[in-house]
Design an enzyme around this catalytic site. Sequence first.
Site, PDB file in Angstrom:
ATOM      1  N   LYS A  12       2.944   6.703  10.597  1.00  0.00           N
ATOM      2  CA  LYS A  12       3.655   5.983   9.534  1.00  0.00           C
ATOM      3  C   LYS A  12       4.617   6.903   8.756  1.00  0.00           C
ATOM      4  CE  LYS A  12       0.042   2.499   8.832  1.00  0.00           C
ATOM      5  NZ  LYS A  12      -0.755   1.771   7.815  1.00  0.00           N
ATOM      6  N   TYR A  52       3.355  -7.151  11.489  1.00  0.00           N
ATOM      7  CA  TYR A  52       2.143  -7.275  10.672  1.00  0.00           C
ATOM      8  C   TYR A  52       1.843  -8.733  10.310  1.00  0.00           C
ATOM      9  CZ  TYR A  52       1.057  -2.324   9.525  1.00  0.00           C
ATOM     10  OH  TYR A  52       0.656  -1.004   9.538  1.00  0.00           O
ATOM     11  N   ASN A 115      -1.496   5.612   4.613  1.00  0.00           N
ATOM     12  CA  ASN A 115      -2.689   6.132   5.303  1.00  0.00           C
ATOM     13  C   ASN A 115      -2.343   6.758   6.656  1.00  0.00           C
ATOM     14  OD1 ASN A 115      -2.205   3.744   6.642  1.00  0.00           O
ATOM     15  ND2 ASN A 115      -4.277   2.935   6.439  1.00  0.00           N
ATOM     16  N   HIS A 118      -1.499   3.918  12.095  1.00  0.00           N
ATOM     17  CA  HIS A 118      -1.999   2.571  12.414  1.00  0.00           C
ATOM     18  C   HIS A 118      -2.530   2.621  13.842  1.00  0.00           C
ATOM     19  CE1 HIS A 118      -2.118  -1.775  13.163  1.00  0.00           C
ATOM     20  NE2 HIS A 118      -1.584  -1.476  14.334  1.00  0.00           N
ATOM     21  N   GLU A 129       0.636  -5.554  20.656  1.00  0.00           N
ATOM     22  CA  GLU A 129       1.353  -4.531  19.877  1.00  0.00           C
ATOM     23  C   GLU A 129       2.149  -3.594  20.788  1.00  0.00           C
ATOM     24  OE1 GLU A 129      -1.477  -2.702  17.186  1.00  0.00           O
ATOM     25  OE2 GLU A 129      -1.573  -4.498  15.947  1.00  0.00           O
TER      26      GLU A 129
HETATM   27  P1  CMP Z   1      -3.124  -0.608   9.067  1.00  0.00           P
HETATM   28  O1  CMP Z   1      -4.224  -0.139   9.949  1.00  0.00           O
HETATM   29  O2  CMP Z   1      -1.749  -0.223   9.435  1.00  0.00           O
HETATM   30  O3  CMP Z   1      -3.198  -2.198   8.957  1.00  0.00           O
HETATM   31  C1  CMP Z   1      -2.705  -2.905   7.840  1.00  0.00           C
HETATM   32  C2  CMP Z   1      -2.414  -1.999   6.681  1.00  0.00           C
HETATM   33  O4  CMP Z   1      -2.374  -2.613   5.417  1.00  0.00           O
HETATM   34  C3  CMP Z   1      -3.507  -0.961   6.538  1.00  0.00           C
HETATM   35  O5  CMP Z   1      -3.419  -0.038   7.603  1.00  0.00           O
HETATM   36  C4  CMP Z   1      -3.227  -0.397   5.147  1.00  0.00           C
HETATM   37  O6  CMP Z   1      -2.311   0.691   5.179  1.00  0.00           O
HETATM   38  C5  CMP Z   1      -2.532  -1.565   4.447  1.00  0.00           C
HETATM   39  N1  CMP Z   1      -3.278  -2.063   3.286  1.00  0.00           N
HETATM   40  C6  CMP Z   1      -2.832  -2.090   2.021  1.00  0.00           C
HETATM   41  N2  CMP Z   1      -3.744  -2.612   1.203  1.00  0.00           N
HETATM   42  C7  CMP Z   1      -4.808  -2.934   1.956  1.00  0.00           C
HETATM   43  C8  CMP Z   1      -6.085  -3.506   1.671  1.00  0.00           C
HETATM   44  N3  CMP Z   1      -6.453  -3.864   0.431  1.00  0.00           N
HETATM   45  N4  CMP Z   1      -6.938  -3.689   2.698  1.00  0.00           N
HETATM   46  C9  CMP Z   1      -6.580  -3.344   3.978  1.00  0.00           C
HETATM   47  N5  CMP Z   1      -5.383  -2.795   4.296  1.00  0.00           N
HETATM   48  C10 CMP Z   1      -4.507  -2.584   3.292  1.00  0.00           C
END
Ligand code: CMP
Length: 136
Positions: A12, A52, A115, A118, A129
């Site tokens: 990311k 998403y 984070n 993904h 995906e």
């Molecule tokens: P990712 O695995 O990319 O999938 C969806 C993303 O939404 C997740 O990582 C997080 O970076 C983001 N996100 C933001 N807020 C939340 C939340 N409350 N719960 C889960 N995912 C979140």
Amino acid sequence: MSNIEKTLSIIKPDAVERNLIDEIKKIFLKNDLNIKESKKIHITKDEAAEFYKVHQSKPFYNDLCAYLSSGPIVVMVLEGNNAVAANRKIMGATNPKDADKNTIRKLYGISIDKNSVHGSDSSENAKKEIDFFFKN
Ligand code: CMP
């Protein structure tokens, strides 16, 4: 019994910005996930919204799409034994503060939004995906 499969991984914007691409790729390779495809791209907010869309009812959807399109990302196809689950273990919990020691998100994640990586959450979603980013 071996179950060789593929999964999609994204490095990311927060991790690309901090020059963590090689460090993160090394972690995949060290854990027997081969990088079959890799490209650095910068997607639009509309493309992020499409990618998403399973999260479209969530309160964080708009910020999530804005974030994924805020800078360059690296999209990769990883291949290995039980690659979907293996990648999720290596990434760690969604929120870096809950992630296990030595996982990518524990090492590099900044927040639940930033984070760093993904990974597909099921074999079915991995196929969708991978097609999203690599179907010609
Ligand atoms: P990712 O695995 O990319 O999938 C969806 C993303 O939404 C997740 O990582 C997080 O970076 C983001 N996100 C933001 N807020 C939340 C939340 N409350 N719960 C889960 N995912 C979140």
